[in-house]
Every structure is written in structure tokens, then in C-alpha cells.
Design a protein around this motif. Structure first.
Motif, PDB file in Angstrom:
ATOM      1  N   ARG A 203       9.141   9.087  12.652  1.00 46.88           N
ATOM      2  CA  ARG A 203       9.397   7.526  12.474  1.00 46.88           C
ATOM      3  C   ARG A 203       8.612   6.703  13.532  1.00 46.88           C
ATOM      4  NH1 ARG A 203      14.644   9.447  12.317  1.00 46.88           N
ATOM      5  NH2 ARG A 203      15.228   8.228  13.949  1.00 46.88           N
ATOM      6  N   ASN A 204       8.586   7.302  14.947  1.00 48.77           N
ATOM      7  CA  ASN A 204       7.854   6.649  15.760  1.00 48.77           C
ATOM      8  C   ASN A 204       6.269   6.494  15.730  1.00 48.77           C
ATOM      9  OD1 ASN A 204       6.987   9.205  16.469  1.00 48.77           O
ATOM     10  ND2 ASN A 204       8.086   9.203  18.616  1.00 48.77           N
ATOM     11  N   LYS A 205       5.716   7.427  14.537  1.00 44.02           N
ATOM     12  CA  LYS A 205       4.544   7.486  14.202  1.00 44.02           C
ATOM     13  C   LYS A 205       4.191   6.632  12.766  1.00 44.02           C
ATOM     14  CE  LYS A 205       2.595  10.387  17.195  1.00 44.02           C
ATOM     15  NZ  LYS A 205       1.586  10.056  17.998  1.00 44.02           N
ATOM     16  N   ALA A 206       5.205   6.091  12.332  1.00 49.57           N
ATOM     17  CA  ALA A 206       5.101   4.946  11.149  1.00 49.57           C
ATOM     18  C   ALA A 206       4.031   3.978  11.265  1.00 49.57           C
ATOM     19  CB  ALA A 206       6.322   4.594  10.881  1.00 49.57           C
ATOM     20  N   LYS A 207       4.131   3.232  12.387  1.00 47.46           N
ATOM     21  CA  LYS A 207       3.115   2.132  12.688  1.00 47.46           C
ATOM     22  C   LYS A 207       1.837   2.695  12.646  1.00 47.46           C
ATOM     23  CE  LYS A 207       2.497  -1.871  15.450  1.00 47.46           C
ATOM     24  NZ  LYS A 207       2.790  -2.664  16.593  1.00 47.46           N
ATOM     25  N   SER A 208       1.507   3.681  13.429  1.00 53.83           N
ATOM     26  CA  SER A 208       0.100   4.334  13.363  1.00 53.83           C
ATOM     27  C   SER A 208      -0.487   4.535  12.184  1.00 53.83           C
ATOM     28  CB  SER A 208       0.094   5.350  14.434  1.00 53.83           C
ATOM     29  OG  SER A 208      -1.194   5.934  14.634  1.00 53.83           O
ATOM     30  N   ALA A 209       0.381   5.476  11.479  1.00 54.44           N
ATOM     31  CA  ALA A 209       0.120   5.874  10.026  1.00 54.44           C
ATOM     32  C   ALA A 209      -0.510   4.864   9.136  1.00 54.44           C
ATOM     33  CB  ALA A 209       1.073   6.891   9.366  1.00 54.44           C
ATOM     34  N   THR A 210       0.408   3.728   9.182  1.00 57.54           N
ATOM     35  CA  THR A 210       0.048   2.546   8.325  1.00 57.54           C
ATOM     36  C   THR A 210      -1.183   1.825   8.460  1.00 57.54           C
ATOM     37  OG1 THR A 210       1.395   0.821   9.611  1.00 57.54           O
ATOM     38  CG2 THR A 210       2.640   2.102   7.736  1.00 57.54           C
ATOM     39  N   ARG A 211      -1.805   2.240   9.754  1.00 55.35           N
ATOM     40  CA  ARG A 211      -3.107   1.616  10.146  1.00 55.35           C
ATOM     41  C   ARG A 211      -4.249   2.383   9.261  1.00 55.35           C
ATOM     42  NH1 ARG A 211      -1.330   1.912  15.947  1.00 55.35           N
ATOM     43  NH2 ARG A 211      -0.606  -0.274  16.267  1.00 55.35           N
TER      44      ARG A 211
ATOM     45  N   ALA B 118      11.357   2.742   8.470  1.00 59.39           N
ATOM     46  CA  ALA B 118      10.388   2.846   9.483  1.00 59.39           C
ATOM     47  C   ALA B 118       9.117   2.226   8.903  1.00 59.39           C
ATOM     48  CB  ALA B 118      10.354   3.998  10.297  1.00 59.39           C
ATOM     49  N   LEU B 119       8.564   3.022   7.725  1.00 63.68           N
ATOM     50  CA  LEU B 119       7.564   2.378   7.096  1.00 63.68           C
ATOM     51  C   LEU B 119       7.451   1.155   6.713  1.00 63.68           C
ATOM     52  CD1 LEU B 119       6.684   5.801   5.037  1.00 63.68           C
ATOM     53  CD2 LEU B 119       5.303   4.924   7.008  1.00 63.68           C
ATOM     54  N   ALA B 120       8.529   0.596   6.020  1.00 67.51           N
ATOM     55  CA  ALA B 120       8.633  -0.613   5.630  1.00 67.51           C
ATOM     56  C   ALA B 120       8.378  -1.751   6.490  1.00 67.51           C
ATOM     57  CB  ALA B 120      10.021  -0.918   4.951  1.00 67.51           C
ATOM     58  N   LYS B 121       9.131  -1.357   7.816  1.00 65.38           N
ATOM     59  CA  LYS B 121       9.111  -2.262   8.852  1.00 65.38           C
ATOM     60  C   LYS B 121       7.521  -2.246   9.561  1.00 65.38           C
ATOM     61  CE  LYS B 121      10.988  -3.027  13.370  1.00 65.38           C
ATOM     62  NZ  LYS B 121      11.956  -2.594  14.764  1.00 65.38           N
ATOM     63  N   ALA B 122       6.593  -1.127   9.498  1.00 64.07           N
ATOM     64  CA  ALA B 122       5.589  -1.195  10.060  1.00 64.07           C
ATOM     65  C   ALA B 122       4.456  -1.438   9.177  1.00 64.07           C
ATOM     66  CB  ALA B 122       5.179   0.233  10.423  1.00 64.07           C
ATOM     67  N   ALA B 123       4.442  -1.763   7.828  1.00 65.79           N
ATOM     68  CA  ALA B 123       3.673  -1.839   7.153  1.00 65.79           C
ATOM     69  C   ALA B 123       2.978  -3.438   6.928  1.00 65.79           C
ATOM     70  CB  ALA B 123       3.884  -1.838   5.466  1.00 65.79           C
ATOM     71  N   THR B 124       2.045  -3.757   6.961  1.00 67.25           N
ATOM     72  CA  THR B 124       1.435  -4.871   6.951  1.00 67.25           C
ATOM     73  C   THR B 124       0.997  -5.460   5.606  1.00 67.25           C
ATOM     74  OG1 THR B 124      -0.639  -4.234   7.417  1.00 67.25           O
ATOM     75  CG2 THR B 124       0.637  -4.948   9.372  1.00 67.25           C
ATOM     76  N   THR B 125       0.741  -4.555   4.720  1.00 63.55           N
ATOM     77  CA  THR B 125       0.511  -4.826   3.373  1.00 63.55           C
ATOM     78  C   THR B 125       1.519  -3.922   2.441  1.00 63.55           C
ATOM     79  OG1 THR B 125      -1.280  -3.399   3.236  1.00 63.55           O
ATOM     80  CG2 THR B 125      -1.804  -5.510   3.501  1.00 63.55           C
ATOM     81  N   ARG B 126       1.498  -4.035   1.271  1.00 65.89           N
ATOM     82  CA  ARG B 126       2.223  -3.274   0.293  1.00 65.89           C
ATOM     83  C   ARG B 126       2.041  -1.897   0.353  1.00 65.89           C
ATOM     84  NH1 ARG B 126       4.837  -3.941  -5.914  1.00 65.89           N
ATOM     85  NH2 ARG B 126       7.248  -3.250  -5.009  1.00 65.89           N
ATOM     86  N   LEU B 127       2.775  -0.803   0.937  1.00 65.87           N
ATOM     87  CA  LEU B 127       2.413   0.518   0.995  1.00 65.87           C
ATOM     88  C   LEU B 127       2.730   1.543  -0.198  1.00 65.87           C
ATOM     89  CD1 LEU B 127       1.102   2.771   3.076  1.00 65.87           C
ATOM     90  CD2 LEU B 127       3.359   2.816   3.968  1.00 65.87           C
ATOM     91  N   ASP B 128       1.875   2.257  -1.012  1.00 68.18           N
ATOM     92  CA  ASP B 128       2.376   3.121  -1.804  1.00 68.18           C
ATOM     93  C   ASP B 128       3.019   4.534  -1.098  1.00 68.18           C
ATOM     94  OD1 ASP B 128       1.153   1.567  -3.825  1.00 68.18           O
ATOM     95  OD2 ASP B 128      -0.672   2.766  -4.080  1.00 68.18           O
ATOM     96  N   VAL B 129       3.917   5.101  -1.842  1.00 69.74           N
ATOM     97  CA  VAL B 129       4.808   6.135  -1.151  1.00 69.74           C
ATOM     98  C   VAL B 129       5.387   7.049  -2.478  1.00 69.74           C
ATOM     99  CG1 VAL B 129       5.744   4.748   0.900  1.00 69.74           C
ATOM    100  CG2 VAL B 129       6.966   5.158  -1.320  1.00 69.74           C
ATOM    101  N   LEU B 130       5.118   8.114  -2.010  1.00 70.05           N
ATOM    102  CA  LEU B 130       5.720   9.436  -2.733  1.00 70.05           C
ATOM    103  C   LEU B 130       6.992  10.055  -1.977  1.00 70.05           C
ATOM    104  CD1 LEU B 130       2.827  11.533  -3.993  1.00 70.05           C
ATOM    105  CD2 LEU B 130       3.716   9.306  -4.740  1.00 70.05           C
TER     106      LEU B 130
END
Length: 232
Positions: free
Chosen positions: A91-99, A115-127
Motif C-alpha cells: 500500500r505504501n507503494k501505491a502513489k509511486s505505482a500510479t505515476r 490506497a490506489l484510489a487515494k493516490a490516483a490523479t486520473t481514473r485508474l484501470d484495475v484488475l
């Protein structure tokens, strides 16, 4: 044979396997995306694969992917690849990954989704990464918990649920694993009709996955060869 020729030959072989598997399953090969798993390989290999027509690439460690995606951008400035995060993500890498990641294929918990939802700056596709055998050591959302996690993701504005991903468990025949996933996805689509992606099948078992509805095969070794670089 130079590296470009080697990759071209490997790619032709992999594409032929996918085409044959689709023919045997009475499916259109255009329904199956080839996702090149480039972990531990250099950005120069990604550039060569891009030149050969591939546009979807996967990494499994944020600390390797972040510099590699940046290097690729300098090698092919006009390129528009699509990068996937396929490995276990803290979870602590979520912000970095969304970059760098356009899609995270390994969401296996509500906490990671948040965590990904909080970090995302645009809508992020997920599986959602599904665990067929619920082995806690291998990660993944137990198949019985799939509806709950899917509903949780669907309630966020920042994430878009595109489907599921799995790895056939050790000790289980891939056909059995992929059949179980296919059944679970059929039920999932009743409530989440846009969750159309089934990411299943790798170098050794892609034929079994295609036979059970896979829309994305993740190929590393058959495409790039034995791992060349130690992970940083």
C-alpha cells in the motif's frame, strides 16, 4: 542473430501459439491481448518490442518499473505504451505505482484498492487478482470474496474495474484453475458487465487459458528468454 532478430522470432512463435489456441477454441485471436512481461529486462528490449508492434508491457516491482518506464520514454519519445503493474503491491507503494502504471492488475484487498484510489490523479484501470486456491502465501483475493471486492471497487470514483487476473496454483492443473476462474467471472459480470478482461495464462499454459476465455496472456520467458538482470 542480434537481439532484435531474436525478439522478432520469439514474438512470431508466441503469436502463432495464440492463433492456434484461438482456432482450437473457436475464438477470434483479436480477442486475446499479448502482454509482454518485461521484468528484469532492460528498457532497450521494451523499445525493440515496441518497434515490433507490441504496446502493452508489464512490470512486477515498482522500484524497477519507475526508472525503466522513464528510460523507455527517452528511447522512444513519441511512443504511447500501456504499462501494467502485475506484481504484489504494498500500500505504501501505491502513489509511486500510479505515476507510471496505466493499470494495476494485482488488486487483492479493499485496503489496497483504497490506497490506489487515494493516490490516483486520473481514473485508474484495475484488475482483481484472484486466488483460486486461497493460498495466503501466494497473494490474491480468494475466489469466494471476489464479489465483495468488486463491489467495493465499483463504489470508488477513482478506480475502474476492468476484470480479473490469476496465476494457476502450483499443484493444480491449469485447465482446472482457469475453468474455475471462467465460472467466477461469468457470475461477476451479472453485476459488473464492464469487467470483461480475463488475464490468465503465461508462457507455459497460455493455451489452457485461451480455451477458458482468457482475453490477455502474460508472456515473459517465451518472448524475452531467460531472465538476464538481477532485480534491483
Amino acid at each position: 542473430m542480434n537481439r532484435a532478430e531474436e525478439l522478432a522470432a520469439n514474438l512470431a512463435d508466441v503469436r502463432a501459439r495464440i492463433a492456434k489456441a484461438c482456432a482450437q477454441a473457436d475464438r477470434d485471436e483479436q480477442q486475446v491481448t499479448l502482454l509482454a512481461v518485461t521484468k528484469t529486462f532492460p528498457a532497450s528490449d521494451v523499445a525493440l518490442l515496441y518497434d515490433l508492434g507490441l504496446t502493452e508491457f508489464a512490470e512486477n516491482r515498482d522500484q524497477e518499473a519507475a526508472p525503466k518506464t522513464a528510460e523507455f520514454a527517452t528511447l522512444r519519445p513519441a511512443a504511447t505504451p500501456r504499462w501494467h503493474m502485475v506484481g504484489s503491491l504494498q500500500r505504501n507503494k501505491a502513489k509511486s505505482a500510479t505515476r507510471w502504471a496505466h493499470q494495476v492488475d494485482s488488486v487483492d484487498s479493499t485496503r489496497l484498492a483504497d490506497a490506489l484510489a487515494k493516490a490516483a490523479t486520473t481514473r485508474l484501470d484495475v484488475l482483481i487478482q484472484v486466488s483460486i486456491d486461497a493460498d495466503p502465501l501466494r497473494g490474491g483475493c480468494p475466489i469466494g470474496d471476489l464479489p465483495r471486492l468488486a463491489d467495493h471497487i465499483a463504489r470508488t470514483d477513482e478506480l475502474f474495474l476492468r476484470g480479473v487476473m490469476t496465476v494457476a496454483p502450483l499443484g493444480m492443473h491449469p485447465q482446472q484453475a482457469f475453468a474455475a476462474l471462467e465460472q467466477a467471472v461469468t457470475r461477476l459480470r451479472d453485476d459488473h458487465p464492464d469487467a470483461t478482461v480475463i488475464s490468465a495464462g503465461m508462457s507455459g499454459d497460455l493455451e489452457d487459458a485461451v480455451a477458458h476465455g482468457s482475453t490477455c496472456v502474460r508472456v515473459g520467458t517465451a518472448l524475452l528468454g531467460s531472465r538476464r538482470l538481477a532485480s534491483p
